[in-house]
Structures are given as structure tokens and as C-alpha cells.
Design a protein around this motif. Structure first.
Motif, PDB file in Angstrom:
ATOM      1  N   TRP A 131       1.146  -1.309   0.071  1.00 50.72           N
ATOM      2  CA  TRP A 131      -0.150  -0.593   0.467  1.00 50.72           C
ATOM      3  C   TRP A 131       1.012   1.632  -0.013  1.00 50.72           C
ATOM      4  N   THR A 132       0.810   2.185  -0.162  1.00 48.00           N
ATOM      5  CA  THR A 132       1.287   3.617  -0.181  1.00 48.00           C
ATOM      6  C   THR A 132       0.056   4.777   0.369  1.00 48.00           C
ATOM      7  N   VAL A 133       0.226   4.997   1.291  1.00 49.51           N
ATOM      8  CA  VAL A 133      -0.045   6.744   2.082  1.00 49.51           C
ATOM      9  C   VAL A 133       0.282   7.847   2.162  1.00 49.51           C
ATOM     10  N   ARG A 134      -0.142   8.881   0.975  1.00 52.25           N
ATOM     11  CA  ARG A 134       1.028  10.086   0.617  1.00 52.25           C
ATOM     12  C   ARG A 134      -0.267  10.839   0.983  1.00 52.25           C
ATOM     13  N   ASP A 135       0.620  12.312   1.329  1.00 53.92           N
ATOM     14  CA  ASP A 135      -0.349  13.418   1.029  1.00 53.92           C
ATOM     15  C   ASP A 135      -1.534  13.703   1.643  1.00 53.92           C
ATOM     16  N   SER A 136      -1.924  12.712   2.605  1.00 56.47           N
ATOM     17  CA  SER A 136      -3.149  13.016   3.503  1.00 56.47           C
ATOM     18  C   SER A 136      -3.597  13.490   4.278  1.00 56.47           C
ATOM     19  N   THR A 137      -4.609  13.825   5.021  1.00 57.50           N
ATOM     20  CA  THR A 137      -4.393  14.454   6.734  1.00 57.50           C
ATOM     21  C   THR A 137      -5.615  13.597   7.393  1.00 57.50           C
ATOM     22  N   ILE A 138      -4.919  12.918   7.951  1.00 56.63           N
ATOM     23  CA  ILE A 138      -6.166  11.653   9.805  1.00 56.63           C
ATOM     24  C   ILE A 138      -5.848  12.481  10.571  1.00 56.63           C
ATOM     25  N   THR A 139      -6.954  13.058  11.237  1.00 55.71           N
ATOM     26  CA  THR A 139      -7.269  13.618  12.211  1.00 55.71           C
ATOM     27  C   THR A 139      -8.043  13.405  12.943  1.00 55.71           C
ATOM     28  N   SER A 140      -8.275  13.943  13.982  1.00 55.54           N
ATOM     29  CA  SER A 140      -9.157  14.083  15.121  1.00 55.54           C
ATOM     30  C   SER A 140     -10.549  12.791  14.858  1.00 55.54           C
ATOM     31  N   ASN A 141      -9.428  11.233  15.104  1.00 58.84           N
ATOM     32  CA  ASN A 141     -10.071   9.922  14.979  1.00 58.84           C
ATOM     33  C   ASN A 141     -10.117   9.267  16.882  1.00 58.84           C
ATOM     34  N   HIS A 142     -10.483   8.824  17.451  1.00 65.54           N
ATOM     35  CA  HIS A 142     -10.476   8.229  17.973  1.00 65.54           C
ATOM     36  C   HIS A 142      -9.434   7.262  18.759  1.00 65.54           C
ATOM     37  N   GLY A 143      -9.739   6.628  18.014  1.00 67.38           N
ATOM     38  CA  GLY A 143      -7.968   5.807  18.827  1.00 67.38           C
ATOM     39  C   GLY A 143      -6.908   5.668  17.265  1.00 67.38           C
ATOM     40  N   VAL A 144      -6.456   4.801  16.673  1.00 69.18           N
ATOM     41  CA  VAL A 144      -5.158   5.128  16.066  1.00 69.18           C
ATOM     42  C   VAL A 144      -5.276   5.532  14.838  1.00 69.18           C
ATOM     43  N   GLY A 145      -4.355   6.421  14.453  1.00 67.49           N
ATOM     44  CA  GLY A 145      -5.537   7.078  12.694  1.00 67.49           C
ATOM     45  C   GLY A 145      -4.682   7.177  11.500  1.00 67.49           C
ATOM     46  N   ILE A 146      -3.453   5.476  10.984  1.00 62.47           N
ATOM     47  CA  ILE A 146      -3.613   4.780  10.538  1.00 62.47           C
ATOM     48  C   ILE A 146      -2.753   3.550  11.565  1.00 62.47           C
ATOM     49  N   MET A 147      -3.285   2.206  11.225  1.00 63.22           N
ATOM     50  CA  MET A 147      -2.761   0.720  11.146  1.00 63.22           C
ATOM     51  C   MET A 147      -2.513   0.139  10.346  1.00 63.22           C
ATOM     52  N   ILE A 148      -1.118  -0.320  11.101  1.00 66.45           N
ATOM     53  CA  ILE A 148      -0.346  -0.925   9.389  1.00 66.45           C
ATOM     54  C   ILE A 148      -0.510  -2.148  10.424  1.00 66.45           C
TER      55      ILE A 148
END
Length: 403
Positions: A131-148
Motif C-alpha cells: 500500500w501507499t498512503v501519501r499527502d493525506s490528512t488523518i485527524t480527530s479520530n478516536h483511536g489510531v490514525g493509521i494502523m498497518i
């Protein structure tokens, strides 16, 4: 944009408060360790937003004031302490934004916000290879923003990962990850336990990865944490500043390289479990790990400088966890921060130690001290001056207060 929150509109005056009924899910089993061990507010995932900004949760109706809200799950009622008229009030309800085991997915230029993901769960869950996750905004979520999660060869680059409730980014049982050029800031807004429970910037478990050129700052926990059988993790050229606990913690893992990082002002905002010694934490901590190199880092103004810990930690996938073959070399360590700040090597309990007494080496490091005669070095339970530190065989070609 993917948003996990829904509008809350059916408000009625309720004494000095306003209430809305019919928006909460059924109550559920709670998990996670909070700073507040009595009320445990961090375990509750349905966050409330007023005009896009989070409202602080309280855990009983009588505690509601003009800045807070309370969710009564048994009665399915939300109580708010200020008039919601002509305001945009939303409640995080959806658990996950994206989760997939498909390979080769690319996510870019996407905002993911306002999801009610539970502790240790991701708003964005990467479960497939490449996977590739780029140039994105991950915000104001309750647990973990990104989980691999069990997903090899993930590339996370150029993202703004901020103000998530528990952790900015997690990696579990995944290999050859590449995490670079991200801004991972101000996570753990839900106040999970800052000192020692998966809260803060990045946590890597049973995985390998390269973590480079990120800004990991102002998280209410550990900045970058490698824990529980991490193997072949390189942490290089990052800016790691103002995190509440350790800047870097490499714990019961092996084959690590921590190099070229700027590590400043970490460990100064602990609450529960706070202390001042090397066993509490440092700008860079290596805890009962093997084959780790700490080199060419600029470490300044932290709770402590560089702390190497030996503890009894049990067994892992390659046998007993031991502190072995750790090299600390060519770092600049400025101890002009807290008066109690030290640097060095410390033991706790009865750890298993290798027969080679030189298995932990400090070489050619440079130190800046408030007083060149100050006992700012810890070594096997002793507090030493730099002269005593060198006399114990450390930094025999090191220097104090270099020009």
C-alpha cells in the motif's frame, strides 16, 4: 473527505443544559489504559464536535459545564453544557474509514476525520501488501490514525497525522514498512496513559521498518516507540520534540539503528507514573534490546539524555530478551535541561547480563553540562562526574562542553 461523524440536531433545553436523544450506539465493553484510572474517559469512542472542534468529555451528568458534554449510553442521551443553536454539532459514530486486504492500494490527497475507532484500532487500516498512503490528512479520530496490520511493504509518506485520540500511526506484524516525510503531531487527545500505553506518535510491534525525515512532535506519549520483538527498525533523520514521554524508545527488540535525529524537550509532560530517573525515560531510551546503534543524534533539553536500561523482561520469539551489543557513539547530548537530567546505563531488578561486560559501549560522545564537575552520568547505580564516567571506561575519547 471521509468523515465518521453525524449531525446531532434534536436538541432540547434540559435545566442548565441541552440534551439530545437517540444518537448513541448500544453500550459496549471498554478497553484501554487512561490517565484517569477511575472514570476512564479515553475508552469511550463517540466524540462530540462543535463547529468541527472536539468538546471535552466528562463521565457524569453532574460534571457538565459550559465546555463539556456527557453521554449517557443507558438512556441514549447526550448532554451539552452550552446552547447548540446555530452551531454545527456532530458525533463520531462510524468505526472505520477504510480497511482492506487488497494489495497495491494507493490513497492520496484524502482527509479522514471524525471516526469512532476503538482503542488500538485504526481509522485507516492497511491489511494488504504494497500500500501507499501519501499527502493525506488523518485527524480527530478516536483511536489510531493509521494502523498497518499484517501488511508488508507499506509506504506512508507526506501525510499530516494529527490530533488523533490515541496514536498517530501503529504497525503490527508487518515488514519492510517505509514511514517518511510525515508530520505526526499532537496525538493522544483522548488522554490515554502517557507514560506507558501505546499513546503518542508512532508505535511499531513485531515489525521492521524505516522511519525517516518525519516531524514527530508534541504528542502526549512516546514519540517513536519500537516494542515487543521489533526487528530491523531504522529511525533516522527525524525531528522528535516536545513529546510527553520518551522521544525514542527501543524496547525488547533487536537490530535497531537510531541515527541523525534531533531529539529535544521530550519526557517533560508525564502525569501518572512520572519520575525523573533513567528508568522513567529519556530523549532516547534503549530498554533490554540487542544489536542497537545510537549514533550522530542531537539530544537536548529532555527529561534525561540517552538512557540504556537492562531489566528482566522474559522471553521473545528469539529467546530471552537481554541488553546486548548496544553502541552509543558520536552523539551530542546537552544536559542543561531539568536539574535532575542524567545520561548513561542503568539496571533494574535482576536482569540477565551477557558475560562481556563491555556489551554496552559509549564512545566519542560530546556532552554539554551546566557544570563540568556535575554528576550527570549514571552507571550501574552510581552517579558520576565526567571524570568518573571516563574512569569507568566510557567515552574515553569523548568531550564535555565542546566549543
Amino acid at each position: 473527505m471521509l468523515s465518521g461523524d453525524i449531525p446531532v440536531e434534536r436538541w432540547k433545553p434540559d435545566g442548565a443544559m441541552w440534551s439530545a436523544r437517540g444518537y448513541l450506539p448500544p453500550d459496549y465493553e471498554k478497553t484501554g489504559q487512561c490517565e484517569d484510572t477511575e472514570a476512564n474517559p479515553c475508552q469511550v469512542a463517540e466524540d462530540l464536535f462543535l463547529d468541527g472542534k472536539p468538546v471535552r468529555r466528562v463521565m457524569k451528568k453532574s460534571a457538565v459545564d459550559a465546555t463539556t458534554f456527557y453521554a449517557d449510553y443507558a438512556a441514549d442521551v447526550i448532554y451539552l453544557g452550552q446552547n447548540p443553536a446555530d452551531r454545527a454539532v456532530t458525533l463520531a459514530r462510524t468505526r472505520t474509514a477504510v480497511t482492506s486486504s487488497a494489495p497495491g492500494v494507493v490513497i492520496e490527497h484524502l482527509t479522514i476525520r471524525g471516526f469512532a475507532n476503538l482503542p488500538q484500532q485504526g481509522a485507516l487500516v492497511i491489511a494488504g501488501k504494497d500500500w501507499t498512503v501519501r499527502d493525506s490528512t488523518i485527524t480527530s479520530n478516536h483511536g489510531v490514525g493509521i494502523m498497518i496490520a499484517q501488511a508488508d511493504n507499506a509506504r506512508i509518506t507526506g501525510n499530516d497525522i494529527r490530533e488523533n485520540g490515541q496514536l498517530g500511526l501503529g504497525q503490527y506484524r508487518s515488514h519492510n514498512g517505509r514511514i517518511d516525510n510525515n508530520r505526526i503531531r499532537s496525538n493522544n487527545t483522548a488522554e490515554f496513559w502517557r507514560a506507558d500505553w501505546e499513546a503518542g506518535g508512532i508505535k511499531v510491534t513485531r515489525s521492521s521498518s524505516t522511519i525517516s525525515n518525519n516531524d514527530v512532535s508534541d504528542n502526549l506519549g512516546v514519540g517513536i516507540w519500537i516494542d515487543l520483538a521489533g526487528d530491523r527498525v531504522a529511525i533516522t533523520d527525524n525531528t522528535i520534540g516536545g513529546n510527553a514521554a520518551c522521544g525514542v524508545r527501543y524496547e525488547i527488540s533487536r537490530n535497531g539503528r537510531i541515527a541523525g535525529n534531533t531529539v529535544t524537550g521530550n519526557g517533560l509532560a508525564l502525569k501518572r507514573g512520572a519520575g525523573t530517573g533513567l528508568l522513567t525515560g529519556a530523549g532516547i531510551t534503549v530498554n533490554t534490546s540487542s544489536a542497537v546503534t545510537v549514533e550522530h543524534n542531537d539530544v537536548a533539553g529532555n527529561l534525561n539524555g540517552i538512557g540504556i536500561q537492562a531489566r528482566p523482561r522474559g522471553d521473545g520469539p528469539w529467546g530471552e530478551y537481554v541488553l546486548e551489543n548496544v553502541m552509543v557513539a558520536d552523539n551530542l547530548v546537552d544536559l542543561r535541561g531539568p536539574d535532575t537530567a542524567t545520561t548513561g546505563y542503568v539496571e533494574s531488578g535482576s536482569p540477565t547480563l551477557p558475560p562481556d561486560s563491555g556489551s554496552v559501549k559509549f564512545q566519542n560522545n560530546r556532552y554539554v553540562l551546566p557544570d563540568t564537575a556535575a554528576p550527570k552520568f549514571s552507571f550501574k547505580g552510581d552517579s558520576l562526574t565526567f571524570e568518573g564516567w571516563q574512569g569507568a571506561g566510557n567515552d574515553t575519547v569523548g568531550a564535555v562542553n565542546p566549543a
